[in-house]
Scaffold this motif. Structure first.
Motif, short mmCIF file in Angstrom:
data_model
loop_
_atom_site.label_atom_id
_atom_site.label_comp_id
_atom_site.label_asym_id
_atom_site.label_seq_id
_atom_site.Cartn_x
_atom_site.Cartn_y
_atom_site.Cartn_z
N ASP A 97 -45.12 -34.49 3.41
CA ASP A 97 -46.35 -34.58 4.19
C ASP A 97 -46.44 -35.98 4.77
O ASP A 97 -46.26 -36.97 4.06
CB ASP A 97 -47.55 -34.30 3.27
CG ASP A 97 -48.85 -34.11 4.03
OD1 ASP A 97 -49.07 -34.82 5.04
OD2 ASP A 97 -49.66 -33.29 3.60
N ALA A 98 -46.71 -36.09 6.05
CA ALA A 98 -46.80 -37.40 6.69
C ALA A 98 -47.86 -38.29 6.05
O ALA A 98 -47.78 -39.52 6.14
CB ALA A 98 -47.08 -37.25 8.19
N ALA A 99 -48.84 -37.67 5.40
CA ALA A 99 -49.87 -38.46 4.72
C ALA A 99 -49.30 -39.28 3.57
O ALA A 99 -49.93 -40.24 3.11
CB ALA A 99 -50.98 -37.54 4.20
N ASP A 100 -48.10 -38.93 3.10
CA ASP A 100 -47.51 -39.59 1.93
C ASP A 100 -46.41 -40.58 2.28
O ASP A 100 -45.73 -41.09 1.39
CB ASP A 100 -46.94 -38.54 0.97
CG ASP A 100 -48.03 -37.61 0.42
OD1 ASP A 100 -49.15 -38.09 0.21
OD2 ASP A 100 -47.74 -36.41 0.22
N ILE A 101 -46.23 -40.88 3.56
CA ILE A 101 -45.11 -41.77 3.93
C ILE A 101 -45.29 -43.18 3.37
O ILE A 101 -44.32 -43.86 3.08
CB ILE A 101 -44.91 -41.82 5.46
CG1 ILE A 101 -46.17 -42.32 6.18
CG2 ILE A 101 -44.45 -40.48 5.99
CD1 ILE A 101 -45.98 -42.55 7.67
N GLY A 102 -46.54 -43.62 3.22
CA GLY A 102 -46.78 -44.98 2.74
C GLY A 102 -46.28 -45.22 1.33
O GLY A 102 -45.89 -46.34 0.99
N SER A 103 -46.27 -44.17 0.51
CA SER A 103 -45.77 -44.30 -0.87
C SER A 103 -44.32 -43.85 -1.01
O SER A 103 -43.69 -44.08 -2.04
CB SER A 103 -46.65 -43.49 -1.83
OG SER A 103 -46.68 -42.11 -1.46
N HIS A 104 -43.79 -43.21 0.03
CA HIS A 104 -42.43 -42.67 -0.05
C HIS A 104 -41.38 -43.64 0.48
O HIS A 104 -40.27 -43.72 -0.06
CB HIS A 104 -42.36 -41.36 0.74
CG HIS A 104 -41.06 -40.63 0.61
ND1 HIS A 104 -40.77 -39.80 -0.46
CD2 HIS A 104 -39.97 -40.60 1.41
CE1 HIS A 104 -39.56 -39.29 -0.30
NE2 HIS A 104 -39.04 -39.76 0.82
N PHE A 105 -41.73 -44.38 1.53
CA PHE A 105 -40.78 -45.30 2.15
C PHE A 105 -41.18 -46.75 1.87
O PHE A 105 -42.37 -47.05 1.73
CB PHE A 105 -40.73 -45.07 3.67
CG PHE A 105 -40.22 -43.73 4.07
CD1 PHE A 105 -38.87 -43.43 4.02
CD2 PHE A 105 -41.10 -42.74 4.51
CE1 PHE A 105 -38.40 -42.18 4.40
CE2 PHE A 105 -40.65 -41.49 4.89
CZ PHE A 105 -39.29 -41.20 4.83
N PRO A 106 -40.21 -47.65 1.81
CA PRO A 106 -40.53 -49.08 1.61
C PRO A 106 -41.38 -49.61 2.75
O PRO A 106 -41.28 -49.14 3.90
CB PRO A 106 -39.15 -49.76 1.58
CG PRO A 106 -38.18 -48.67 1.27
CD PRO A 106 -38.74 -47.43 1.87
N GLY A 107 -42.19 -50.59 2.46
CA GLY A 107 -43.00 -51.22 3.50
C GLY A 107 -42.15 -51.90 4.55
O GLY A 107 -41.07 -52.41 4.26
N GLU A 108 -42.63 -51.87 5.79
CA GLU A 108 -41.99 -52.53 6.93
C GLU A 108 -40.51 -52.16 7.05
O GLU A 108 -39.64 -53.02 7.20
CB GLU A 108 -42.17 -54.05 6.82
CG GLU A 108 -43.64 -54.47 6.80
CD GLU A 108 -43.83 -55.98 6.91
OE1 GLU A 108 -42.83 -56.72 6.88
OE2 GLU A 108 -44.99 -56.41 7.08
N SER A 109 -40.24 -50.86 7.00
CA SER A 109 -38.84 -50.41 7.04
C SER A 109 -38.44 -49.74 8.35
O SER A 109 -37.27 -49.40 8.53
CB SER A 109 -38.57 -49.45 5.88
OG SER A 109 -39.52 -48.41 5.82
N PHE A 110 -39.38 -49.55 9.29
CA PHE A 110 -39.07 -48.91 10.56
C PHE A 110 -39.56 -49.75 11.73
O PHE A 110 -40.60 -50.40 11.65
CB PHE A 110 -39.70 -47.51 10.65
CG PHE A 110 -39.15 -46.54 9.64
CD1 PHE A 110 -37.98 -45.85 9.87
CD2 PHE A 110 -39.81 -46.33 8.43
CE1 PHE A 110 -37.46 -44.97 8.93
CE2 PHE A 110 -39.32 -45.45 7.49
CZ PHE A 110 -38.14 -44.77 7.74
N ASP A 111 -38.80 -49.69 12.83
CA ASP A 111 -39.20 -50.40 14.04
C ASP A 111 -40.31 -49.65 14.78
O ASP A 111 -41.22 -50.26 15.34
CB ASP A 111 -38.00 -50.57 14.98
CG ASP A 111 -36.90 -51.41 14.36
OD1 ASP A 111 -37.11 -52.63 14.21
OD2 ASP A 111 -35.85 -50.85 14.01
N ILE A 112 -40.20 -48.32 14.81
CA ILE A 112 -41.16 -47.48 15.51
C ILE A 112 -41.45 -46.25 14.67
O ILE A 112 -40.56 -45.70 14.02
CB ILE A 112 -40.63 -47.03 16.89
CG1 ILE A 112 -40.27 -48.23 17.78
CG2 ILE A 112 -41.66 -46.16 17.62
CD1 ILE A 112 -39.64 -47.83 19.12
N VAL A 113 -42.69 -45.82 14.68
CA VAL A 113 -43.07 -44.52 14.12
C VAL A 113 -43.52 -43.65 15.29
O VAL A 113 -44.28 -44.10 16.15
CB VAL A 113 -44.20 -44.65 13.08
CG1 VAL A 113 -44.69 -43.27 12.64
CG2 VAL A 113 -43.73 -45.44 11.87
#
Length: 255
Positions: A97-113
């Motif tokens: 669920d996109a609502a859970d991306i903050g706890s699933h991926f490391p912080g500041e890990s993508f250039d663009i969402v």
């Protein structure tokens, strides 16, 4: 019905709709506009929210991005992974669920969402946007498309002349926002289904983005070119009126 159930049901028809070219608004208008708004993505890490069967994830990968897609529908994701097996673009897909991306991926890990007509379908869009802020690098961007709030209110319908030609779009109840059920019943589909969507005004989208820590850099209102309308006359309606909205947002600097 929750979004995952709805899009599980839709998976076969949706994959046919997109891959056959029958979803000409996506293929010809808002999809290319969203990709153009992303700019030069070669070598960038991009997280694609609500990626569905992977069409926009593949557009990004073809443009040289390193793409991770997240999707909450198992059946949609199965189609995305099947396309990845066929094309071998290096896209990584997560059932999430996109609502859970903050706890699933490391912080500041993508250039663009990114989100291709998907964030408007999310039950927890505010949480997804906060998560996007968390996983986006400093100076990174959020670029996504939604139905245009002006032409997609709860009440809409085309006035037609005696020959069936579209004369004017009648709209009403712009400020009646919130959850809404969409009936997917066009003749172009293999079969129909219903899915939930959340309608928002311009002001509500602006507030959500501000609350999540994003600054709106630019808004795009894509429309087809005259030659596209000549080739696909059904696009004439969104040549006259804006059907889609693309937000290009910057991650606000931390105080």
């Amino acid at each position: 019905m929750n979004p995952s159930e709805a899009w599980d049901i839709a998976a076969e028809a949706w994959d046919d709709f997109v891959e056959s070219g029958k979803d000409y608004y996506r293929i010809e208008v808002h999809g290319p506009a969203l990709l153009d708004a992303c700019g030069d993505v070669a070598g960038l890490g991009i997280l694609d929210l609500g990626c569905g069967q992977g069409w926009f994830s593949r557009q990004l990968a073809h443009a040289g991005a390193r793409v991770v897609g997240v999707e909450l529908s198992e059946n949609q994701l199965a189609n995305a992974r099947r396309h990845e097996e066929e094309t071998q673009l290096g896209i990584e897909y997560h059932l999430l669920d996109a609502a859970d991306i903050g706890s699933h991926f490391p912080g500041e890990s993508f250039d663009i969402v990114t989100g291709c007509m998907s964030i408007n379908d999310m039950a927890e869009a505010p949480k997804a946007l906060h998560g996007a802020h968390s996983v986006t690098k400093r100076g990174g961007r959020l670029v996504f498309s939604v139905p245009h709030p002006l032409t997609d209110p709860p009440v809409r319908g085309w006035e037609r002349d005696e020959d069936g030609n579209k004369v004017a779009l009648r709209i009403d109840r712009y400020f009646e926002t919130g959850p809404w059920m969409v009936d997917w019943n066009m003749a172009r589909l293999k079969y129909g289904w219903r899915s939930p969507q959340w309608k928002r005004t311009f002001g509500e989208w602006s507030q959500l983005l501000d609350d999540a820590g994003f600054i709106i850099k630019r808004i795009h209102e894509p429309r087809p070119r005259p030659d596209q309308v000549e080739r696909i006359p059904a696009l004439e309606d969104c040549f006259r009126l804006p059907y889609f909205l693309v937000f290009d947002c910057l991650k606000a600097p931390q105080p």
